[in-house]
Design an enzyme around this catalytic site. Structure first.
Site, PDB file in Angstrom:
ATOM      1  N   ASP A 267      68.129  59.325  63.277  1.00  0.00           N
ATOM      2  CA  ASP A 267      68.097  59.204  64.606  1.00  0.00           C
ATOM      3  C   ASP A 267      67.712  60.495  65.508  1.00  0.00           C
ATOM      4  O   ASP A 267      66.882  60.531  66.399  1.00  0.00           O
ATOM      5  CB  ASP A 267      69.569  58.761  65.358  1.00  0.00           C
ATOM      6  CG  ASP A 267      69.866  57.322  65.018  1.00  0.00           C
ATOM      7  OD1 ASP A 267      68.924  56.633  64.821  1.00  0.00           O
ATOM      8  OD2 ASP A 267      70.883  57.163  65.250  1.00  0.00           O
TER       9      ASP A 267
ATOM     10  N   GLU B 185      66.734  46.787  62.284  1.00  0.00           N
ATOM     11  CA  GLU B 185      65.974  47.650  62.542  1.00  0.00           C
ATOM     12  C   GLU B 185      66.575  48.981  61.644  1.00  0.00           C
ATOM     13  O   GLU B 185      65.482  49.675  61.417  1.00  0.00           O
ATOM     14  CB  GLU B 185      66.743  48.062  63.978  1.00  0.00           C
ATOM     15  CG  GLU B 185      66.172  49.290  64.774  1.00  0.00           C
ATOM     16  CD  GLU B 185      67.080  49.437  65.857  1.00  0.00           C
ATOM     17  OE1 GLU B 185      67.884  49.123  66.199  1.00  0.00           O
ATOM     18  OE2 GLU B 185      66.441  50.279  66.971  1.00  0.00           O
ATOM     19  N   HIS B 186      67.822  49.054  61.353  1.00  0.00           N
ATOM     20  CA  HIS B 186      68.270  50.431  60.649  1.00  0.00           C
ATOM     21  C   HIS B 186      68.867  49.672  59.227  1.00  0.00           C
ATOM     22  O   HIS B 186      69.838  48.834  59.576  1.00  0.00           O
ATOM     23  CB  HIS B 186      69.409  51.201  61.167  1.00  0.00           C
ATOM     24  CG  HIS B 186      68.927  51.976  62.376  1.00  0.00           C
ATOM     25  ND1 HIS B 186      69.191  51.372  63.553  1.00  0.00           N
ATOM     26  CD2 HIS B 186      68.094  52.805  62.909  1.00  0.00           C
ATOM     27  CE1 HIS B 186      68.773  51.851  64.637  1.00  0.00           C
ATOM     28  NE2 HIS B 186      67.958  52.873  64.264  1.00  0.00           N
TER      29      HIS B 186
ATOM     30  N   HIS C 106      76.628  52.214  70.739  1.00  0.00           N
ATOM     31  CA  HIS C 106      75.274  52.240  71.721  1.00  0.00           C
ATOM     32  C   HIS C 106      75.670  51.389  72.977  1.00  0.00           C
ATOM     33  O   HIS C 106      75.166  51.556  74.071  1.00  0.00           O
ATOM     34  CB  HIS C 106      73.932  51.947  70.944  1.00  0.00           C
ATOM     35  CG  HIS C 106      73.414  53.045  70.447  1.00  0.00           C
ATOM     36  ND1 HIS C 106      72.920  53.882  71.215  1.00  0.00           N
ATOM     37  CD2 HIS C 106      73.054  53.234  69.335  1.00  0.00           C
ATOM     38  CE1 HIS C 106      72.047  54.786  70.422  1.00  0.00           C
ATOM     39  NE2 HIS C 106      72.172  54.195  69.036  1.00  0.00           N
TER      40      HIS C 106
ATOM     41  N   GLN D  96      76.397  52.677  65.185  1.00  0.00           N
ATOM     42  CA  GLN D  96      75.480  51.828  66.012  1.00  0.00           C
ATOM     43  C   GLN D  96      76.209  51.053  66.971  1.00  0.00           C
ATOM     44  O   GLN D  96      75.662  50.772  68.149  1.00  0.00           O
ATOM     45  CB  GLN D  96      74.924  50.634  65.021  1.00  0.00           C
ATOM     46  CG  GLN D  96      73.817  50.079  65.385  1.00  0.00           C
ATOM     47  CD  GLN D  96      72.700  50.841  65.643  1.00  0.00           C
ATOM     48  OE1 GLN D  96      72.084  50.975  66.846  1.00  0.00           O
ATOM     49  NE2 GLN D  96      72.250  52.087  64.980  1.00  0.00           N
TER      50      GLN D  96
ATOM     51  N   TYR E   2      58.276  55.915  78.978  1.00  0.00           N
ATOM     52  CA  TYR E   2      59.468  55.353  79.607  1.00  0.00           C
ATOM     53  C   TYR E   2      60.623  55.892  78.957  1.00  0.00           C
ATOM     54  O   TYR E   2      60.988  55.592  77.977  1.00  0.00           O
ATOM     55  CB  TYR E   2      59.391  53.838  79.960  1.00  0.00           C
ATOM     56  CG  TYR E   2      60.388  53.478  80.792  1.00  0.00           C
ATOM     57  CD1 TYR E   2      60.147  53.133  82.319  1.00  0.00           C
ATOM     58  CD2 TYR E   2      61.774  53.469  80.721  1.00  0.00           C
ATOM     59  CE1 TYR E   2      61.010  52.877  83.106  1.00  0.00           C
ATOM     60  CE2 TYR E   2      62.580  53.252  81.543  1.00  0.00           C
ATOM     61  CZ  TYR E   2      62.379  52.816  82.722  1.00  0.00           C
ATOM     62  OH  TYR E   2      63.328  52.532  83.603  1.00  0.00           O
TER      63      TYR E   2
ATOM     64  N   GLU F 182      25.946  28.336  63.132  1.00  0.00           N
ATOM     65  CA  GLU F 182      26.906  28.382  64.496  1.00  0.00           C
ATOM     66  C   GLU F 182      26.286  28.113  65.720  1.00  0.00           C
ATOM     67  O   GLU F 182      26.727  28.291  66.690  1.00  0.00           O
ATOM     68  CB  GLU F 182      27.600  29.894  64.480  1.00  0.00           C
ATOM     69  CG  GLU F 182      28.579  30.051  63.383  1.00  0.00           C
ATOM     70  CD  GLU F 182      29.348  31.519  63.651  1.00  0.00           C
ATOM     71  OE1 GLU F 182      28.807  32.130  64.496  1.00  0.00           O
ATOM     72  OE2 GLU F 182      30.134  31.739  62.781  1.00  0.00           O
TER      73      GLU F 182
ATOM     74  N   ASN G  20      65.669  48.750  80.104  1.00  0.00           N
ATOM     75  CA  ASN G  20      66.421  47.612  80.486  1.00  0.00           C
ATOM     76  C   ASN G  20      65.376  46.109  80.678  1.00  0.00           C
ATOM     77  O   ASN G  20      64.320  46.093  80.473  1.00  0.00           O
ATOM     78  CB  ASN G  20      67.357  47.797  81.793  1.00  0.00           C
ATOM     79  CG  ASN G  20      66.517  47.851  82.974  1.00  0.00           C
ATOM     80  OD1 ASN G  20      65.268  47.456  82.987  1.00  0.00           O
ATOM     81  ND2 ASN G  20      67.143  48.422  84.027  1.00  0.00           N
TER      82      ASN G  20
ATOM     83  N   HIS H 177      21.461  35.514  67.915  1.00  0.00           N
ATOM     84  CA  HIS H 177      21.813  36.138  66.598  1.00  0.00           C
ATOM     85  C   HIS H 177      21.171  36.208  65.691  1.00  0.00           C
ATOM     86  O   HIS H 177      20.730  37.320  65.020  1.00  0.00           O
ATOM     87  CB  HIS H 177      23.344  35.723  66.458  1.00  0.00           C
ATOM     88  CG  HIS H 177      24.353  36.014  67.516  1.00  0.00           C
ATOM     89  ND1 HIS H 177      24.719  35.545  68.690  1.00  0.00           N
ATOM     90  CD2 HIS H 177      25.354  36.782  67.476  1.00  0.00           C
ATOM     91  CE1 HIS H 177      25.816  36.100  69.325  1.00  0.00           C
ATOM     92  NE2 HIS H 177      26.371  36.781  68.315  1.00  0.00           N
TER      93      HIS H 177
END
Lengths: 438, 438
Positions: free
Chosen positions: A370, A336-337, A271, A268, A139, A424, A223, A429
């Site tokens: 970036d 983030e950064h 943005h 930053q 996307y 169990e 978004n 099994h």
């Protein structure tokens, strides 16, 4: 209008630091119930009616009326033509960035991205087979935040992983196409591309339509509708992460030109008004100098208004007792950064536990990362670096365990498995293991 | 009552194969809106009221009335006492299984689970730093499906990754504790444990309460409420995956004793009526032989009723044209567990692209992998092996990119970044790069 940007000035020694700091960090990823319901309806409709629904929503939300899905497909020739039409400088920059990003992710693939096995002393083979995904969807946001660099950062790792088919979707509101985005798709080796966006694009990729092939995983930012749709289809397909507003944290010891730091904070903030830029520094005079550079440089920037809103609303300049305390606070934020703007960044790096990416030293501006340093720019936001990392070649692969038990091994393992399976209450099994005993 | 188990018999040559095959595979992970709404309410309440809400829901849903959260914490001493009280055989089996699981995940950590960097020709350092999560939550189902092996499979990789604190939650309906589960927590190195379950346990771990510490990631399987809650808190914390019913696919060339294959099909079917067991084989006579073993062995098993329901409702014995076709069909299913019951499993393994785990050769019963071969038994279900893999040591680590651009590197990279940033209309990004140019 005279703009001014005054990030909140804090000191870790002030009595209300905790309260002020917490309030400034606060960002709620809470879903909006109304958006969620609309997204669910769109997804259900796309799932049921396929192309017809996608066409309708594209006409309604993007103002793009198309008679058929074929009109919404970008051909390989169109992507190449977009690339060819660019100025040579842009073509070169795209190709050089792509080459560096490719090289980094090829290296990354050698770090656990390949099949490996071993045999234990009984001759039992154990290991993991690594295979690429068959088909992924990428996307790419359109409109004002259409970033060709995001095309490279999503498609190249998929390509390096060996993904069979890479399907890009990008909304083109009112039909307006961004030539750099199309060119980046050409450079990055996208297989097919559609001018689709929003929840309808996510639905088309997750469920498939008559025209859009169903993918195995969807990556890329978007978004609130896109984020909600990705969360909803998670499980039917894989997704990368849910992205929040972008963030930078600069940890400065005062050795870098203050104008560099001011510009990094701007980069930053430009943005998005919700983006967050924070400076941590033990030197109050240096913080003053950075604020002076903010004041001086702000008017020179075309996106000054967004920058001012971001810095006034969410920015902070924090005076710390020491660099060690700055590292502690950085770990609480898990940014983030994270720029370590220090003469000796390797002194502080070991103390930094949580971040999407760490940029070491004064020359490593976030903007180099970036675009073209090589590592991925799709990074965890809103503190999710506590538990997740950058988009990677691993996101486009998956692992399968390989187990081959020898006859000798089955004697050893069968006894253990039998005891635990009986414990169990799973007798079949146990019997399956016991049947292999001599 | 005489039980019978007749898995659907299909042949890939029959005209309606596609329709029948698709119908048999169908399983819908669709959320139940009513469950989703209740889960949302519970989570919101736990977030707001913390311990008080958790205590109320535990009393209501688990029939476990406690005056305070302290009563719901399992102490380290209690876990150890549970271990000490077990028969020696069970203690030994738990420890041996744990040792093998630990060893495999330690090996796995060497496959990309460690920090690595390199320098390019400009002296620019690139790489990824790998660090453990600080604190994780492990959900262990209680009641009829309380599996100590799941405790080992979740907690040991977390421990090997180096996670600081491992918080286990396990519901104990009406206060009934499973000593094997408690013992497994002791063996696996769980830090703290609470007798909590359901959406309230997920909420407590995701948001933290006065008593339960907030974690960074939650792993482990659970019922529909737990699955819905995990999906809801995803983003606030990390989660592993959303588990559907368990599946086995056996790809047989007819060389394995048919009773072994019958028991392997049972061992999946005995989990749950919705579990799915499928045999793919090019030899019709062998399929007949497996059906005869199913008929013969079914009455000997305590869980025969569940097995019969699972095999009758969801099982299939599919006659294929060839082993190659069987591999193709297996790839379409992308099964959780894939047994290659063949004399020459390595002939077929390269053709198998999608599976959670591949069990090679007749001696490798799935049950050996479930308990003690070493690789993880938490595997992707419902076709999600197309895009995801086993729970791993990597789930308990995260990566941070490391970038250190040299002054020389900044000259190269700055020019590329500047062109692309201007192309994206992000002038502060461009200026930040340009400031570093000589």
């Amino acid at each position: 209008m005279s703009l001014s940007a005054k990030p909140l000035r804090l000191s870790t020694t002030q009595p209300d630091f905790e309260a002020q700091f917490t309030a400034r960090l606060h960002w709620s990823a809470e879903q909006d119930d109304a958006i969620e319901q609309r997204v669910k309806d769109i997804l259900a409709d796309v799932r049921t009616r396929g192309d017809a629904a996608v066409l309708e929503y594209t006409a309604r939300f993007d103002g793009l009326a198309a008679a058929s899905m074929a009109e919404l497909e970008l051909t390989a020739a169109e992507l190449k033509a977009a690339f060819d039409s660019l100025p040579a400088e842009q073509r070169g920059a795209l190709q050089q960035a792509a080459a560096r990003i490719r090289r980094y992710h090829e290296w990354q693939k050698t770090q656990g991205g390949e099949t490996a096995t071993y045999r234990d002393e009984d001759g039992t083979l154990l290991g993991q087979k690594v295979t690429p995904l068959d088909r992924v969807g990428i996307y790419v946001p359109g409109g004002k935040a259409a970033y060709p660099s995001s095309v490279l950062m999503n498609a190249i790792p998929a390509h390096v992983a060996g993904v069979g088919e890479i399907i890009m979707v990008v909304p083109t509101p009112k039909g307006e196409k961004n030539p750099l985005v199309l060119a980046a798709a050409h450079v990055a080796g996208v297989s097919r591309a559609f001018t689709l966006g929003g929840a309808q694009a996510i639905g088309a990729l997750a469920y498939g339509t008559q025209t859009v092939p169903k993918v195995d995983k969807i990556t890329g930012p978007g978004n609130a509708y896109v984020a909600s749709a990705k969360k909803h289809v998670f499980g039917t397909v894989g997704i990368d992460m849910i992205a929040g507003p972008s963030e930078i944290l600069v940890l400065a010891d005062g050795s870098t030109p203050p104008e560099w730091v001011a510009m990094d904070l701007f980069s930053q903030a430009e943005h998005d008004e919700l983006a967050q830029s924070i400076l941590l520094c033990p030197d109050a005079a240096y913080i003053d100098a950075v604020q002076r550079e903010i004041d001086r440089l702000l008017p020179t920037l075309p996106r000054a208004e967004i920058i001012a809103k971001s810095l006034n609303g969410r920015g902070a300049l924090i005076h710390t007792r020491s660099m060690e305390e700055a590292c502690d606070i950085s770990n609480r934020i898990a940014p983030e950064h994270l720029e370590v703007s220090s003469r000796d960044p390797h002194q502080w790096e070991p103390l930094l536990r949580h971040a999407g990416a760490i940029f070491l030293g004064a020359y490593t501006s976030e903007s180099l990362g970036d675009y073209c340093a090589g590592p991925n720019h799709v990074l965890p936001t809103s503190g999710t670096a506590r538990f997740s990392g950058p988009l990677s070649v691993y996101d486009f692969q998956k692992r399968t365990s390989l187990i081959e038990v020898s006859e000798a091994g089955a004697q050893q393992l069968g006894r253990i498995a039998s005891v635990l399976a009986h414990g169990e209450g799973l007798q079949a099994h146990a019997r399956a293991a016991e049947m292999r005993l001599r």
